[in-house]
Design a protein around this motif. Structure first.
Motif, PDB file in Angstrom:
ATOM      1  N   LEU A 153       0.801  -1.221   0.000  1.00 34.08           N
ATOM      2  CA  LEU A 153       0.000   0.000   0.000  1.00 34.08           C
ATOM      3  C   LEU A 153       0.838   1.277   0.000  1.00 34.08           C
ATOM      4  CD1 LEU A 153      -2.921  -1.017   2.393  1.00 34.08           C
ATOM      5  CD2 LEU A 153      -2.930  -0.872  -0.111  1.00 34.08           C
ATOM      6  N   PHE A 208      -2.948  -1.711  -4.789  1.00 30.55           N
ATOM      7  CA  PHE A 208      -4.082  -1.771  -3.867  1.00 30.55           C
ATOM      8  C   PHE A 208      -4.615  -3.201  -3.796  1.00 30.55           C
ATOM      9  CE2 PHE A 208      -8.361  -1.098  -2.263  1.00 30.55           C
ATOM     10  CZ  PHE A 208      -8.176  -0.100  -1.323  1.00 30.55           C
ATOM     11  N   GLY A 218      -2.320  -5.210  -1.709  1.00 33.39           N
ATOM     12  CA  GLY A 218      -2.515  -4.899  -0.302  1.00 33.39           C
ATOM     13  C   GLY A 218      -3.744  -5.569   0.270  1.00 33.39           C
ATOM     14  N   ASP A 243      -9.934   6.040   0.118  1.00 36.11           N
ATOM     15  CA  ASP A 243      -9.369   5.609  -1.153  1.00 36.11           C
ATOM     16  C   ASP A 243     -10.401   5.163  -2.175  1.00 36.11           C
ATOM     17  OD1 ASP A 243      -6.935   6.180  -0.101  1.00 36.11           O
ATOM     18  OD2 ASP A 243      -6.259   4.115   0.119  1.00 36.11           O
TER      19      ASP A 243
END
Length: 229
Positions: free
Chosen positions: A70, A78, A81, A185
């Protein structure tokens, strides 16, 4: 014991430093500093509170991999992660499963609250993720359910009250941290970075606290006979 206390204090110092850096604009200097502070968090915590089972070690390793992933921008990082933290929570659930009280799991109002809120929020997070990248929709929905399962299990461990409170707090704070992360996000994707930068500090403050609470709780609940440190 004194040595471990010093290492735990070092973890706390790293957590404070990285939380402060997380709120800064990601200049080259800030990125370089976080390459040190963020990547050192989980190894330092593991040194301070060594895991007593392979499952907890998997949880810490997955968390470290997620932290590293990340730090890189972009959907691919992403996704990496999300996958890493899914493995981490799977390890945590596996470590706690033998100690879960079925009656407590079914009767806990906090578990029911988490289950209800997750069933409502998981599809919304999935839709927000799909809007950012169609390949993120299903993984984010599945991950939301996974972290909520971990948080629910921590509420139902059949152990002494002090340990139960540590684990329950760790699970709840971890869930809160991921909720803020997903909101920033995914739900607020496209907003000016400066307007949501403060949320990065909330994410790191809650995340580092949650990991410490869980690590100490795991250390207390996993039988000493099962340790491998």
């Amino acid at each position: 014991m004194a040595a471990r206390s010093r290492v735990l204090a070092a973890y706390a110092a790293l957590a404070v430093a990285d939380t402060w850096l997380a709120g800064r604009l990601p200049s080259r200097g800030v990125r370089a500093a976080r390459a040190v502070t963020k990547t050192a968090l989980v190894p330092t915590l593991a040194a301070a509170v060594p895991p007593r089972s392979p499952a907890v070690a998997v949880g810490l390793a997955g968390s470290w991999a997620g932290d590293v992933a990340l730090m890189v921008d972009g959907p691919r990082a992403f996704r990496a992660g999300v996958a890493s933290f899914a493995v981490a929570h799977g390890g945590y659930v596996a470590a706690l499963a033998p100690h879960v009280s079925r009656d407590r799991l079914l009767a806990s109002r906090r578990v029911r609250l988490m289950a209800g809120s997750t069933l409502a929020s998981a599809p919304l997070m999935g839709l927000a993720a799909h809007r950012v990248d169609p390949r993120l929709g299903v993984p984010v929905t599945a991950y939301t359910l996974t972290v909520a399962s971990m948080a629910a299990v921590t509420q139902a461990v059949g152990t002494d009250p002090a340990t139960r409170r540590l684990l329950a707090a760790g699970g709840a704070v971890f869930l809160a941290s991921d909720t803020v992360l997903g909101t920033r996000d995914l739900v607020l994707a496209g907003r000016p970075d400066a307007s949501t930068r403060w949320m990065e500090r909330v994410v790191m403050a809650t995340y580092t606290l949650a990991q410490a609470l869980l690590a100490v709780g795991f250390r207390r609940v996993v039988p000493a006979a099962g340790r491998f440190d």
